[in-house]
Scaffold this motif. Structure first.
Motif: not given
Ligand code: LLP
Length: 469
Positions: A365-367, A317-322, A275-277, A422-424, A93-95, A234-236, A361-363, A426-428
């Motif tokens: 923050l993370y390029d 598995v815990e996909p958010g973004r995908a 997650g992380g896919l 994802a993460y737009c 749900g964080k996504a 585990s989350h990688i 903020i993703r551009t 939610s990170m606003a």
């Protein structure tokens, strides 16, 4: 984040970053279905989503706005549920989370990963089945843990010795036994195309395999009658295309499970691979399908477990973004356009939109890279090198660092940015007291506000001196 390497075009090599798609688009109005929400198309030049035109939608709901294709999101959730049929999928749900999304996720049969009391509150408000909730976080407060216990969440993922003690005491005082996973730091860090198998462990999450820390955590859980060890987690990393990192992580978890069996005579029931896919943000990004991911991860764990003589644990598995990322696009209105001359005489078109780093903020923050296109019309004007920037008082306020837009791009045009689910939102933030945009879900021609636009009044109400309480 998802930078694709393409050779620099001769004319613009001095203007654009070396590692970036540089070739001017053959059709700047084209919609790549691997990047845009499934229902997006163009009719008479105007972009449509869920059977509605963006011109109508922005007239009704204002700009900027997140437009979410409900069928796309549900379809991705369903594909994950099918690909992991004898396993668990927890939507992260964080996504992006609101009650509508929580209900769709519940309908599609998935579980929900929440990582704060706030996310748990949304899940509860949506009536999400608590036994299908997994609660994460490296610093869950006693209040959050108590709420999770009282709500009856299915799993709590333990992240520190302090938390093991805190949860054991709380569960005991409520007369409950709580199923828990121990979050293991497996020494793998994966992003996009690479993973590092000996990642340094100088970070805040989990219990390290190194130095027997994770083994100590398991001992502590097993010694707490109010906790029941349901498995390992585990989350990688995030935005991962290369599944080999999961393979190494799973192999290390299985080795650890063998050590636990040998020491305690227990079989690990569940392995949650996190997650992380990854998803496609720009042309050339080529993520695996949920089916391929499911087959590969289930196979990896089954083989490693059988080879070690273990019962095959239940995978999660815990996909958010995908699930949510590709379902949504942001539509902005362009306010100003400037052609800037750069050293060497080349030019870059600065296109300012009515949002920016407060809604994405993703551009900064993370390029991160994004794909964009004019949304209210197509143009036959020559494509020029452009940068999409926001309205905030900061030069790093960039939405799309390097792109091509028609030379006649002008104020009043609408610009759509793909894959912002994802993460737009939610990170606003409210940087510069800019209210956060609405999220509008569209399906079969019907648009529904699922998160309403914030108003200046909402913000003033937080300020006791404003007289607006
Ligand atoms: N599970 C755990 C334990 C996580 O920490 C995360 C993400 C997920 C699942 C979901 O990962 P996903 O499938 O969405 O990649 N704000 C960053 C991403 C941070 C991810 C944090 N943890 C971004 O915008 O790229």
């Amino acid at each position: 984040m998802s930078r694709s390497a393409h050779p620099a075009g001769p004319r613009h090599a001095d203007v654009l970053a070396e590692l970036h798609p540089l070739n001017p688009p053959t059709d700047p109005g084209a919609i790549d279905p691997s990047i845009w929400p499934a229902s997006v198309n163009r009719v008479e030049g105007v972009l449509r989503i869920g059977g509605r035109s963006v011109t109508e939608l922005t007239a009704e709901h204002g700009s900027p706005v997140f437009l979410l294709d409900e069928d796309d999101l549900r379809g991705r959730a369903r594909s994950y549920a099918q690909a992991f049929a004898n396993a668990d999928v927890f939507y992260a749900g964080k996504a992006f989370l609101c009650t509508a999304v929580a209900r769709w996720i519940a309908d599609e049969g998935l579980g929900l990963d929440v990582c704060s009391g706030g996310e748990l509150a949304v899940a509860s408000a949506a009536g999400f089945p608590p036994e299908r909730i997994a609660m994460h976080g490296n610093n869950k407060s006693s209040i959050e843990l108590r709420r999770a216990l009282e709500a009856g969440v299915g799993l709590i993922i333990l992240d520190s010795f302090d938390e093991i003690d805190r949860l054991a005491t709380l569960a005991d005082s409520l007369g409950r036994q709580q199923d828990v996973l121990v979050r293991v730091t497996v020494g793998v860090e994966a992003h996009t195309h690479e993973f590092i198998a000996t990642a340094h462990e100088d970070q805040k999450f989990g219990f390290s395999l190194r130095g027997g820390v994770a083994a100590d955590a398991v001992r502590r859980v097993l010694a707490s009658p109010a906790l029941r060890l349901a498995g390992l987690h585990s989350h990688i990393g995030s935005q991962i295309f290369d599944l080999d990192g999961f393979q190494v992580a799973a192999a290390r978890l299985v080795d650890f499970a063998v050590a636990l069996r040998d020491e305690h005579g227990i079989e690990v029931e569940r392995l949650d691979l996190g997650g992380g896919l990854g998803i496609a943000y720009v042309a050339g990004d080529d993520p695996h399908s949920p089916k391929e991911i499911g087959e590969r991860l289930l196979d990896i764990v089954a083989r490693a477990s059988r080879a070690a003589g273990l019962n095959v644990p239940r995978i999660a598995v815990e996909p958010g973004r995908a699930i949510v990322g590709p379902s949504t696009m942001t539509v902005y209105e362009i306010g100003t356009v400037k052609s800037i001359e750069l050293d060497g005489g080349a030019r870059r078109l600065y296109v300012s939109v009515d949002g920016g780093m407060s809604d994405n903020i993703r551009t900064a923050l993370y390029d991160a890279d994004y794909t964009c296109t004019l949304a209210n019309r197509t143009s036959t004007a020559e494509p020029v090198v452009a940068r999409v920037v926001g309205k905030h008082c900061e030069s790093g306020d960039i939405v799309v660092r390097d792109t091509w837009l028609p030379a006649d791009t002008r104020p009043g045009d609408l610009l759509a940015i793909a894959a912002t689910g994802a993460y737009c939102h939610s990170m606003a933030s409210n940087y510069n007291h800019v209210p956060r945009p609405a999220v509008v879900a569209v399906q079969d021609g019907v648009a529904t506000v699922i998160v309403r636009r914030e108003t200046e009044d909402d913000l003033l109400r937080l300020d006791p001196g404003s007289g607006r309480q």
